[in-house]
Scaffold this active site. Structure first.
Site, mmCIF file in Angstrom:
data_model
loop_
_atom_site.group_PDB
_atom_site.id
_atom_site.type_symbol
_atom_site.label_atom_id
_atom_site.label_comp_id
_atom_site.label_asym_id
_atom_site.label_seq_id
_atom_site.Cartn_x
_atom_site.Cartn_y
_atom_site.Cartn_z
ATOM 1 N N SER A 156 -7.926 -9.308 -10.758
ATOM 2 C CA SER A 156 -7.766 -8.572 -12.012
ATOM 3 C C SER A 156 -8.763 -9.117 -13.019
ATOM 4 C CB SER A 156 -6.345 -8.762 -12.557
ATOM 5 O OG SER A 156 -6.237 -8.312 -13.888
ATOM 6 N N GLY A 214 0.165 3.289 -5.826
ATOM 7 C CA GLY A 214 -0.823 2.698 -6.711
ATOM 8 C C GLY A 214 -2.169 2.415 -6.084
ATOM 9 N N ILE A 215 -2.788 1.324 -6.522
ATOM 10 C CA ILE A 215 -4.112 0.958 -6.043
ATOM 11 C C ILE A 215 -4.099 0.748 -4.537
ATOM 12 C CG2 ILE A 215 -5.849 -0.875 -6.091
ATOM 13 C CD1 ILE A 215 -5.246 -1.217 -9.085
ATOM 14 N N SER A 232 0.810 -1.228 0.000
ATOM 15 C CA SER A 232 0.000 0.000 0.000
ATOM 16 C C SER A 232 0.839 1.270 0.000
ATOM 17 C CB SER A 232 -0.948 -0.002 1.202
ATOM 18 O OG SER A 232 -0.286 -0.343 2.403
ATOM 19 N N TYR A 261 0.606 -14.787 -15.004
ATOM 20 C CA TYR A 261 -0.088 -13.797 -14.177
ATOM 21 C C TYR A 261 -1.585 -14.101 -14.115
ATOM 22 C CZ TYR A 261 -2.209 -9.274 -12.987
ATOM 23 O OH TYR A 261 -2.965 -8.273 -12.424
#
Length: 264
Positions: free
Chosen positions: A141, A18-19, A15, A154
């Site tokens: 994702s 980014g997201i 954290s 991925y």
């Protein structure tokens, strides 16, 4: 809608940027005490300074650990032994042809993207169940459902996160704890900025224009026809962590701009 997480403690892995950083900011802004996690003290300190400047008075602390192996997870759990909210955001990505992806690469993706969440959830979920309240979120994702041909390793790891989150939701059924997965699509994050910096320099276009062009050509099924922002993804995560989302569990919630072309 007023989301109030006062009195809750949240751990958001990866954290510092980014997201993950946007999620941490959203949870802190909703009143939660947030543990920012990263792999180095320097990045964690910078992230803490950034959030403290943006949210004076927010309850924040940092934790440093490398979640690519069991020892790192143990170190993080020693520093953060109990939480009310766990956001499994730690992950790595990058294109590589399937026929050139060796076992070591597969193992590295599996350990970081899947096993980090397994280890933290296994350790932290029981206390949530005992208290009768908790939230676990896996940041997956759209690649979990729309496996990219140039990042099969991925995509497989992200599909595994969906299975893991659904299975855990069923395992703690009726406990007051929810477990969900959030599926971002193309998102304009710090990692994307780093990946596209050479193209930005070459074309003279803005980062947003370069990435939006990528979305239109490489993800033509996108309905919004642009990249999402990290704050748009974070908004979904904060909601899923809220008391208002108590009937949402075992779900795969898309913030993909409509890239996955189905109605379910």
């Amino acid at each position: 809608m007023n989301i109030d997480l006062t009195g809750r403690v949240a751990l958001v892995t990866a954290s510092t940027a980014g997201i993950g950083h946007a999620i941490a900011r959203g949870l802190a802004d909703s009143g939660a005490e947030v543990v920012l996690h990263g792999r180095s003290a320097a990045t964690v300190d910078r992230a803490l300074q950034s959030l403290r400047a943006a949210l004076p008075g927010a309850r924040l602390r940092g934790a440093v650990a490398d979640l690519s192996d069991a020892a790192g997870a143990e170190a993080l759990l020693a520093a953060v032994p109990a939480v009310d909210i766990l956001v499994n955001n730690a992950g790595i990505y990058g294109p590589q042809d399937f026929f050139e992806t060796d076992d070591a690469t597969w193992e590295r993706y599996w350990q970081t993207n899947v096993m980090s969440g397994v280890r933290l959830s296994r350790a932290l979920l029981p206390a949530m169940v005992d208290k009768g309240w908790g939230r676990v979120v896996f940041i997956a994702s759209e690649s979990a459902r729309n496996i990219p041909a140039d990042m099969i390793h991925y995509g497989v790891s992200k599909t595994a996160q969906l299975a893991l989150s659904r299975g855990l939701a069923k395992r703690v059924a009726g406990s007051g704890v929810t477990v969900n997965a959030v599926l971002p699509g193309p998102t304009l994050s710090d990692g994307v900025a780093e990946m596209l910096k050479d193209e930005v320099a070459r074309t003279g276009q803005s980062l947003e224009d370069v990435f939006n062009g990528f979305v239109r050509t490489q993800r033509p099924s996108s309905i919004i026809q642009r990249a999402a922002t990290v704050d748009e993804v974070a908004s979904m995560v904060v909601y899923v962590c809220s008391p208002q989302a108590s009937a949402t569990t075992g779900a795969a919630l898309r913030v993909d701009g409509g890239v996955v072309d189905d109605i379910v």
